[in-house]
Design a protein around this motif. Sequence first.
Motif, short mmCIF file in Angstrom:
data_model
loop_
_atom_site.label_atom_id
_atom_site.label_comp_id
_atom_site.label_asym_id
_atom_site.label_seq_id
_atom_site.Cartn_x
_atom_site.Cartn_y
_atom_site.Cartn_z
N VAL A 167 0.34 6.93 5.49
CA VAL A 167 -0.21 7.18 6.83
C VAL A 167 0.60 6.41 7.87
O VAL A 167 0.98 6.95 8.92
CB VAL A 167 -1.70 6.80 6.89
N ALA A 168 0.88 5.14 7.57
CA ALA A 168 1.67 4.33 8.49
C ALA A 168 3.05 4.95 8.71
O ALA A 168 3.56 4.96 9.84
CB ALA A 168 1.81 2.91 7.94
N GLY A 169 3.66 5.47 7.65
CA GLY A 169 4.96 6.09 7.79
C GLY A 169 4.92 7.33 8.66
O GLY A 169 5.77 7.52 9.55
N ARG A 170 3.94 8.20 8.43
CA ARG A 170 3.86 9.44 9.21
C ARG A 170 3.49 9.18 10.66
O ARG A 170 3.91 9.92 11.56
CB ARG A 170 2.85 10.40 8.57
N GLY A 172 4.20 6.32 12.29
CA GLY A 172 5.14 5.40 12.93
C GLY A 172 4.53 4.06 13.26
O GLY A 172 4.86 3.45 14.29
N THR A 173 3.63 3.57 12.41
CA THR A 173 2.96 2.29 12.67
C THR A 173 3.43 1.22 11.68
O THR A 173 4.11 1.50 10.70
CB THR A 173 1.43 2.41 12.53
N GLY A 174 3.00 0.00 11.94
CA GLY A 174 3.22 -1.09 11.01
C GLY A 174 2.14 -1.13 9.95
O GLY A 174 1.29 -0.23 9.86
N LEU A 175 2.18 -2.20 9.14
CA LEU A 175 1.22 -2.39 8.06
C LEU A 175 0.57 -3.76 8.19
O LEU A 175 1.17 -4.71 8.68
CB LEU A 175 1.92 -2.33 6.70
N ILE A 176 -0.67 -3.85 7.72
CA ILE A 176 -1.34 -5.13 7.60
C ILE A 176 -2.08 -5.13 6.27
O ILE A 176 -2.63 -4.10 5.86
CB ILE A 176 -2.30 -5.40 8.78
N SER A 177 -2.05 -6.28 5.57
CA SER A 177 -2.77 -6.36 4.31
C SER A 177 -3.42 -7.73 4.19
O SER A 177 -2.98 -8.69 4.82
CB SER A 177 -1.84 -6.12 3.12
N THR A 184 6.63 -7.85 -4.85
CA THR A 184 6.85 -6.54 -5.48
C THR A 184 5.91 -5.49 -4.89
O THR A 184 6.32 -4.35 -4.62
CB THR A 184 6.64 -6.64 -7.00
N ALA A 185 4.65 -5.88 -4.66
CA ALA A 185 3.69 -4.95 -4.07
C ALA A 185 4.09 -4.58 -2.65
O ALA A 185 3.95 -3.43 -2.22
CB ALA A 185 2.29 -5.57 -4.09
N TRP A 186 4.64 -5.56 -1.91
CA TRP A 186 5.08 -5.27 -0.54
C TRP A 186 6.28 -4.32 -0.55
O TRP A 186 6.39 -3.42 0.30
CB TRP A 186 5.40 -6.55 0.20
N HIS A 187 7.19 -4.50 -1.47
CA HIS A 187 8.32 -3.57 -1.57
C HIS A 187 7.82 -2.15 -1.81
O HIS A 187 8.34 -1.18 -1.23
CB HIS A 187 9.27 -4.00 -2.68
N ALA A 188 6.79 -2.02 -2.65
CA ALA A 188 6.24 -0.69 -2.93
C ALA A 188 5.60 -0.08 -1.69
O ALA A 188 5.76 1.12 -1.42
CB ALA A 188 5.23 -0.78 -4.07
N LEU A 189 4.86 -0.89 -0.92
CA LEU A 189 4.26 -0.40 0.31
C LEU A 189 5.32 0.05 1.31
O LEU A 189 5.20 1.11 1.94
CB LEU A 189 3.38 -1.48 0.95
N ARG A 193 5.97 3.77 2.86
CA ARG A 193 6.01 4.04 4.30
C ARG A 193 7.32 4.72 4.69
O ARG A 193 7.32 5.70 5.44
CB ARG A 193 5.83 2.74 5.09
N ARG A 194 8.45 4.21 4.19
CA ARG A 194 9.75 4.80 4.53
C ARG A 194 9.85 6.24 4.03
O ARG A 194 10.36 7.12 4.75
CB ARG A 194 10.87 3.96 3.93
N HIS A 195 9.37 6.48 2.82
CA HIS A 195 9.44 7.84 2.27
C HIS A 195 8.63 8.81 3.13
O HIS A 195 9.09 9.93 3.42
CB HIS A 195 8.92 7.84 0.83
N ALA A 196 7.44 8.40 3.56
CA ALA A 196 6.59 9.28 4.36
C ALA A 196 7.15 9.48 5.76
O ALA A 196 6.86 10.50 6.40
CB ALA A 196 5.18 8.70 4.45
N ALA A 197 7.96 8.54 6.24
CA ALA A 197 8.48 8.61 7.61
C ALA A 197 9.77 9.42 7.71
O ALA A 197 10.25 9.66 8.82
CB ALA A 197 8.73 7.20 8.13
#
Length: 355
Positions: A167-170, A172-177, A184-189, A193-197
């Motif tokens: 959702v963030a990728g589509r 164009g927003t940032g992320l918060i967790s 490793t989990a952050w790399h996955a997030l 995001r990049r793939h969706a964007a």
Amino acid sequence: MRAGVVVSAHPGVEDLAVRAEELGLHSFWVNDTPMVHGDPFVALSLCAKATSRIRLGIGVTSPALRSAPAAASGLASLNALAPGRIICGVGTGNTARRTLGMRPTTAARLENFTAALQDLCAGRSTEYREGDRVRDIRFLHTGAHVNTADPIEFVVAALLGPKAAAVAGRRGTGLISFGLLDPTAWHALHDARRHAAQDTPRDPDSHTDSYVVTSLHMLNEDEDPHGDAARDATGHLVLSLLAFAADTAAENPAFAEQLSLEEREAVRRLLDRRGTTATAPDRHTKLYPNYLGRIAPQDRDLVLPSLMNTLALVGTRDDLLARIATLEQAGIDELLIQPVIDPPTEMAQLAALLT
């Protein structure tokens, strides 16, 4: 790495915002959990009038809590008080919904809500739906009433799953967790995001920064990293995870299965201690009082070292700087702490470490 702070809405919160600004912190956030904390829009209005530089965030609101027109009006009104300083976190309402005994909303509804807020807060019209009735809406009272000229930063709340990151990728927003300190989990997030964007045009005014909420306890010389002081400083995060595990054990057994035997035993003890069960319909009234508040001394035994290490930053100055550097390498732009013992002192400690 930038530094910020997250607090609950309460009388006098603006004094903490002023102190955070004096310390050079980048942002000051207020939770949106209606049945547990005060109202973030009221709190941030006071903070907006009392400060001049620090960015002000709501972390996070949800379509399961507020309609898009009401949330956009609140955000654009804050933007009139603090032009260009407003950050809006949006999420499925995981905790805020569970404190009502309800489930969070869907990623699809989150995406529609985010899109509507982005449109309305930028002065554009958007589609608004109630049942079968659909209308285009826009602000009819701009000018002195609300500010749709200065951009508002949006971030989507994500934990481990890729749906919110997409959702963030589509959008164009940032992320918060919250409490996610695993690089490793952050790399996955970020990958999600990049793939969706990839096929989504980017708004030149959009932000794609990443924020992590945690707690920080710098050890004194020879201090026990799992002693009472460290448990008190991090226990609110640990108990929030145990409460979530206890609340969702019946509907989401896969989450509990990821916990160790000791951690599952802590969940069982929490349920017993609160006088409820994993299937009681009113368990939310027993598990969430004082949510993210200072823990009681009798609950220190529930603050397991394994969960402290997973959710919080505890260590010497060199230990903390090393862990923070690893998080920065994983793409996190800002470290947000949620202080409960002595917020002014904890904010000063953060500022001394990072600013």
